[in-house]
Design a protein around this motif. Structure first.
Motif, short mmCIF file in Angstrom:
data_model
loop_
_atom_site.label_atom_id
_atom_site.label_comp_id
_atom_site.label_asym_id
_atom_site.label_seq_id
_atom_site.Cartn_x
_atom_site.Cartn_y
_atom_site.Cartn_z
N LYS A 163 0.50 -1.52 0.22
CA LYS A 163 -0.10 -0.28 -0.12
C LYS A 163 0.52 1.41 0.08
O LYS A 163 2.29 0.53 0.22
N LYS A 164 0.45 2.20 0.29
CA LYS A 164 0.86 3.51 -0.59
C LYS A 164 1.31 3.87 1.43
O LYS A 164 1.24 4.58 1.88
N SER A 165 2.58 2.97 2.24
CA SER A 165 2.91 3.49 3.59
C SER A 165 4.01 2.67 3.02
O SER A 165 4.29 1.87 2.49
N PHE A 166 4.72 2.94 4.59
CA PHE A 166 6.14 2.38 4.41
C PHE A 166 6.15 0.21 4.77
O PHE A 166 4.53 0.08 5.05
N ALA A 167 6.33 -0.31 3.82
CA ALA A 167 6.73 -1.81 4.05
C ALA A 167 7.10 -1.68 5.58
O ALA A 167 6.09 -2.37 6.46
N LYS A 168 8.32 -1.23 6.15
CA LYS A 168 8.34 -1.62 7.63
C LYS A 168 6.98 -1.35 8.65
O LYS A 168 6.53 -1.89 9.62
N ASN A 169 6.01 -0.16 7.87
CA ASN A 169 5.34 0.48 9.12
C ASN A 169 4.29 -0.94 9.14
O ASN A 169 3.06 -1.67 10.19
N GLU A 170 3.76 -1.50 7.83
CA GLU A 170 2.78 -2.14 7.86
C GLU A 170 3.35 -3.39 8.58
O GLU A 170 2.00 -4.25 9.20
N ILE A 171 4.52 -4.25 7.87
CA ILE A 171 4.32 -4.93 9.44
C ILE A 171 4.38 -5.31 10.89
O ILE A 171 3.77 -5.90 11.13
N GLU A 172 4.71 -3.76 11.11
CA GLU A 172 4.95 -4.10 12.30
C GLU A 172 3.67 -3.83 13.10
O GLU A 172 3.50 -4.48 13.74
N LYS A 173 2.48 -2.92 11.98
CA LYS A 173 1.12 -3.53 12.29
C LYS A 173 0.61 -4.09 12.00
O LYS A 173 -0.68 -5.45 13.03
N LYS A 174 0.54 -5.71 10.85
CA LYS A 174 -0.15 -6.24 10.86
C LYS A 174 0.20 -7.64 12.01
O LYS A 174 -0.31 -8.38 12.40
N TYR A 175 1.97 -7.83 12.00
CA TYR A 175 2.33 -8.73 12.96
C TYR A 175 2.97 -8.53 14.95
O TYR A 175 3.30 -9.52 15.18
N SER A 176 2.39 -7.14 14.89
CA SER A 176 2.63 -6.53 16.04
C SER A 176 4.22 -6.74 16.65
O SER A 176 4.32 -7.48 17.60
N CYS A 177 5.42 -6.80 15.71
CA CYS A 177 6.39 -6.42 16.27
C CYS A 177 7.04 -5.01 15.55
O CYS A 177 6.59 -4.59 15.15
N LYS A 178 8.44 -5.11 15.89
CA LYS A 178 9.26 -4.30 15.22
C LYS A 178 10.78 -4.94 14.62
O LYS A 178 11.28 -5.53 14.41
N ILE A 179 10.70 -3.84 13.48
CA ILE A 179 11.67 -3.67 12.85
C ILE A 179 12.47 -2.76 12.94
O ILE A 179 12.56 -1.88 13.24
N SER A 180 13.93 -3.07 13.28
CA SER A 180 15.19 -2.27 13.11
C SER A 180 16.46 -1.98 12.22
O SER A 180 16.44 -3.22 11.30
N SER A 181 16.78 -1.09 12.03
CA SER A 181 18.12 -1.61 10.97
C SER A 181 19.54 -0.69 10.71
O SER A 181 19.16 0.03 12.44
#
Length: 214
Positions: A163-181
């Protein structure tokens, strides 16, 4: 930007892990740059890479039970990271990784290494649209007793997902986890600007950012 992150970008450029050109990504997008961690092919380079991941984990100060590597590129990154944690910080961590194909003989199964339990940190190289990470999460979530607390990557391309949002944010919201880099594409742009190098590549990256990057 922290000094060790600048060193990481310099290391990626020196080893030609970060290259510029015309590429088609797994997500089927066109990209003017490519981040290819599979080019690491010596013990020295892998240990150096592991030290950067270990430093990132120390900085995040996370409580976890298992480090999990994503097949295939995530496996050598995982192993180099656990070795660096032990050698540099005297921290002994348990680890596991997945097979892409389920083994149907011997011990069978899809997971190699320590039994999966508790809080999991996933180790991988990069996020674009997030498809590979989602597949790994689905494998792990077959075990109802685990919690994916963080996903640590080398590079966040900071691009739109499905969707028109961060891939990172989409996954964090969907799976209730944090993505760091360790770094993101904006860090690379800042580095090239301050070093006043690779001006042609910098111009191309800036143009790409306007199209795909938030």
């Amino acid at each position: 930007m922290k000094k060790w992150k600048k060193k990481f970008i310099k290391f990626m450029l020196k080893k030609k892990i970060l290259t510029f050109g015309n590429y088609i990504l797994k997500s089927n997008r066109k990209s003017p740059y490519f981040f290819n961690m599979s080019l690491f092919s010596s013990g020295k380079d892998l240990y150096t890479l592991g030290k950067f991941y270990a430093r990132a984990l120390i900085n995040l100060n996370l409580n976890f039970d298992i480090l999990f590597g994503v097949a295939y590129k995530g496996i050598p990154i995982l192993i180099s990271t656990v070795i660096a944690l032990k050698k540099k910080y005297n921290i002994n961590v348990r680890y596991a990784f997945n097979r892409k194909e389920i083994k149907k003989y011997g011990e069978k199964g899809q997971i190699v290494g320590n039994k999966i339990y508790g809080k999991i940190i996933i180790i991988d190289d990069i996020i674009t649209a997030g498809t590979a990470i989602e597949n790994t999460i689905k494998i792990l979530q077959k075990n109802k007793k685990i919690q994916i607390s963080n996903i640590l990557l080398a590079l966040d391309r900071k691009e739109f997902g499905k969707k028109k949002s961060f891939a990172k944010n989409e996954i964090e919201k969907k799976y209730s986890c944090k993505i760091s880099s360790i770094i993101n594409i904006n860090d690379i742009i800042t580095y090239l600007k301050k070093k006043k190098i690779m001006k042609k590549e910098l111009k191309i990256l800036t143009k790409h950012k306007k199209k795909y990057i938030t």
